[in-house]
Design an enzyme around this catalytic site. Structure first.
Site, PDB file in Angstrom:
ATOM      1  N   GLU A 144       0.826  -1.215   0.000  1.00 58.21           N
ATOM      2  CA  GLU A 144       0.000   0.000   0.000  1.00 58.21           C
ATOM      3  C   GLU A 144       0.858   1.263   0.000  1.00 58.21           C
ATOM      4  O   GLU A 144       1.178   1.809   1.058  1.00 58.21           O
ATOM      5  CB  GLU A 144      -0.912   0.029   1.234  1.00 58.21           C
ATOM      6  CG  GLU A 144      -2.030  -0.978   1.201  1.00 58.21           C
ATOM      7  CD  GLU A 144      -3.023  -0.804   2.341  1.00 58.21           C
ATOM      8  OE1 GLU A 144      -2.824   0.067   3.222  1.00 58.21           O
ATOM      9  OE2 GLU A 144      -4.014  -1.558   2.355  1.00 58.21           O
ATOM     10  N   GLU A 174      -6.390  -7.566  -0.331  1.00 58.93           N
ATOM     11  CA  GLU A 174      -6.722  -7.342   1.078  1.00 58.93           C
ATOM     12  C   GLU A 174      -8.105  -6.717   1.176  1.00 58.93           C
ATOM     13  O   GLU A 174      -8.395  -5.750   0.488  1.00 58.93           O
ATOM     14  CB  GLU A 174      -5.704  -6.349   1.657  1.00 58.93           C
ATOM     15  CG  GLU A 174      -5.294  -6.630   3.077  1.00 58.93           C
ATOM     16  CD  GLU A 174      -4.303  -5.579   3.574  1.00 58.93           C
ATOM     17  OE1 GLU A 174      -3.104  -5.720   3.302  1.00 58.93           O
ATOM     18  OE2 GLU A 174      -4.745  -4.619   4.230  1.00 58.93           O
TER      19      GLU A 174
HETATM   20  C1  IDC Z   1      -2.816  -3.626  10.478  1.00 64.48           C
HETATM   21  C2  IDC Z   1      -3.022  -4.752  11.474  1.00 64.48           C
HETATM   22  C3  IDC Z   1      -2.728  -4.273  12.866  1.00 64.48           C
HETATM   23  C4  IDC Z   1      -1.336  -3.692  12.889  1.00 64.48           C
HETATM   24  C5  IDC Z   1      -1.179  -2.623  11.822  1.00 64.48           C
HETATM   25  C6  IDC Z   1       0.246  -2.122  11.752  1.00 64.48           C
HETATM   26  O1  IDC Z   1      -4.333  -5.234  11.349  1.00 64.48           O
HETATM   27  O2  IDC Z   1      -2.842  -5.329  13.775  1.00 64.48           O
HETATM   28  O3  IDC Z   1      -1.110  -3.132  14.151  1.00 64.48           O
HETATM   29  O4  IDC Z   1      -1.523  -3.142  10.566  1.00 64.48           O
HETATM   30  O5  IDC Z   1       0.313  -0.903  11.161  1.00 64.48           O
HETATM   31  C7  IDC Z   1      -4.048  -2.152   5.779  1.00 64.48           C
HETATM   32  C8  IDC Z   1      -2.679  -2.720   5.814  1.00 64.48           C
HETATM   33  C9  IDC Z   1      -2.532  -3.708   6.931  1.00 64.48           C
HETATM   34  C10 IDC Z   1      -3.266  -3.246   8.185  1.00 64.48           C
HETATM   35  C11 IDC Z   1      -4.748  -3.241   7.837  1.00 64.48           C
HETATM   36  C12 IDC Z   1      -5.643  -2.822   9.008  1.00 64.48           C
HETATM   37  O6  IDC Z   1      -2.268  -3.254   4.602  1.00 64.48           O
HETATM   38  O7  IDC Z   1      -1.164  -3.852   7.218  1.00 64.48           O
HETATM   39  O8  IDC Z   1      -3.027  -4.166   9.190  1.00 64.48           O
HETATM   40  N1  IDC Z   1      -4.975  -2.336   6.729  1.00 64.48           N
HETATM   41  O9  IDC Z   1      -5.314  -1.550   9.435  1.00 64.48           O
HETATM   42  N2  IDC Z   1      -4.545  -1.358   4.850  1.00 64.48           N
HETATM   43  C13 IDC Z   1      -5.791  -1.009   5.202  1.00 64.48           C
HETATM   44  C14 IDC Z   1      -6.076  -1.630   6.392  1.00 64.48           C
END
Ligand code: IDC
Length: 454
Positions: A190, A277
């Site tokens: 991302e 995702e």
């Molecule tokens: C989130 C995880 C969370 C962690 C965080 C770290 O769910 O536990 O603490 O990352 O920054 C994304 C990302 C993905 C995120 C997820 C939810 O690719 O890494 O995971 N998310 O926030 N993009 C949109 C949402």
């Protein structure tokens, strides 16, 4: 040609035997539908390619839709324990999952490029992560599942930041997995923080040729600006390589119609999209759940044969996790081991893939009681079956149920009227359940009989 010199009588016998064989085989298949092993996704489709907007099997030429699950970060202790054959097999066999995404964060906690607070050396961190990827790829391969190797940029914002590390990483991965039909490369999760499509393009134009040098036809997934949302922007100026798809990510409690509109623009412009995702939570991964919006998304994706991967296979206490917070089971999850999000998502997967191993049939009716009441009536009481929409009652004056009549009720008690005096009635009941307009029947109860005397 002696073999053809058979007389007609023998021929008839032979045909008869062959037909009997076929009938027996069909009978066995009908009797044991759950034990007939379906071919795996990779056995059926082999290597994939991109044709127009679609992901297609190189083997059959038909469209392939992946329903996948993404790990949480494989760097995290709420992520890597689920990289195993047992875990992936559960997802495959119980929840219709045919692909896995191995999300390897590049920064933060044990990140591949920035190890954060980890005390191990960078080399150790990197070799640990690579061995986890290998475990995941081998498990997926053994199970005939597709697998994405995801360079999970997030806090690093632009893939340019660690481009030289990415070059080395993808060179090594594509050499190692060049002969694997099931491996897909996702080169930047991302991009965000104002990273433009032209920044991403320049990175992709560096990384793609490196992968292609080892693995000339691998499918490669490219992230899009603003946390992989701007597929509309990308569709106006895609890359010039074959077998490339572009990422759209959504979290249904945050991203709704206006984001689906962006996808529609991209599709109208012919862009091949993969949702590597999605979550039914807010964009943070936490907060509320919105399944009504998630359903709209999945309907749109299914309609367009777009593949999708649910975030994430984790027991972390956050809404998007598919496993119940804190569950200690590492595989073999039943419904009760899943979080609310997990239950919703994986039920959708089973439904949408038409998984024949899920049964909507209600349980067998355990017990019925019959009572002849005044006025040639017969009151039937049914032991309740959970999840039943109603009950079907079958009754006859013959033990064989010849010329039987049937009737339905949604209650657990029902009275048959206008019966014949001095006749014995045989009754059996089965529960039924209506799912998406289709009726599924359970097994019949034991037969009960009663003589109508009053
Ligand atoms: C989130 C995880 C969370 C962690 C965080 C770290 O769910 O536990 O603490 O990352 O920054 C994304 C990302 C993905 C995120 C997820 C939810 O690719 O890494 O995971 N998310 O926030 N993009 C949109 C949402």
């Amino acid at each position: 040609m002696k073999a053809w010199n058979v007389n007609k009588g023998n021929m008839r016998k032979w045909i008869g035997k062959a037909m009997l064989g076929v009938l027996c085989a069909c009978g066995v298949m009908l009797m044991l539908p759950w034990t007939v092993k379906a071919a795996t996704a990779v056995e059926t489709n082999g290597a994939l390619k991109v044709e127009g907007k679609k992901l297609v099997s190189q083997k059959t030429g038909t469209e392939v839709q992946l329903r996948g699950v993404s790990t949480h970060g494989i760097n995290w202790d709420v992520g890597y324990p689920y990289i195993s054959k047992a875990a992936f097999k559960t997802l495959r066999d119980k929840y219709s999952v045919n692909a896995i995404r191995l999300a390897m964060y590049t920064t933060e906690y044990y990140g591949y490029c920035d190890k954060g607070s980890a005390w191990e050396s960078k080399e150790t961190v990197q070799s640990t992560l690579k061995s986890r990827i290998d475990t995941g790829v081998q498990a997926a391969t053994d199970l005939g599942m597709y697998v994405i190797i995801d360079w999970h940029i997030l806090n690093d914002q632009t893939p340019k930041k660690y481009q030289s590390e990415a070059k080395k990483f993808f060179k090594e991965m594509s050499a190692k997995y060049a002969n694997y039909d099931n491996v897909i490369y996702e080169i930047c999760n991302e991009p965000n923080g104002g990273t433009s499509w032209s920044d991403i393009k320049s990175y992709a134009n560096t990384i793609i040729p490196i992968i292609r040098a080892n693995d000339s036809d691998a499918v490669i997934i490219v992230g899009t600006p603003t946390w992989s949302q701007d597929v509309d922007v990308v569709s106006k100026s895609p890359l010039s390589y074959d077998n490339v798809m572009y990422t759209l990510h959504f979290y249904s409690a945050t991203h709704q119609q206006s984001y689906r509109d962006k996808l529609q623009v991209a599709l109208d412009n012919g862009l091949p999209v993969m949702v590597t995702e999605f979550g039914v939570s807010e964009a943070s991964g936490a907060g509320s759940m919105n399944t009504a919006e998630a359903k709209k998304w999945l309907d749109m994706l299914d309609k367009n044969d777009i593949s999708y991967f649910a975030w994430s296979l984790s027991n972390k206490d956050e809404t998007a996790s598919l496993l119940k917070a804190g569950t200690s089971k590492k595989s073999g999850w039943t419904k009760s081991d899943l979080s609310p999000a997990g239950k919703w998502v994986l039920t959708q997967y089973n439904k949408r893939s038409g998984n024949t191993t899920v049964s909507y049939e209600p349980a067998k009716v355990g017990k019925i009681t019959l009572k002849n009441t005044k006025g040639k009536k017969l009151k039937i009481t049914i032991k309740k079956v959970s999840n039943a929409t109603g009950y079907q009652i079958k009754y006859s004056t013959k033990k064989s149920f010849k010329n039987a009549k049937t009737t339905k009720t949604t209650k657990t008690a029902y009275t048959l009227k206008k019966l014949k005096r001095e006749k014995t009635y045989y009754v059996k009941v089965r529960a039924y359940r209506v799912v998406d307009g289709k009726t599924y029947y359970g097994s019949y109860s034991a037969v009960k009989k009663v003589k109508i005397r009053k």
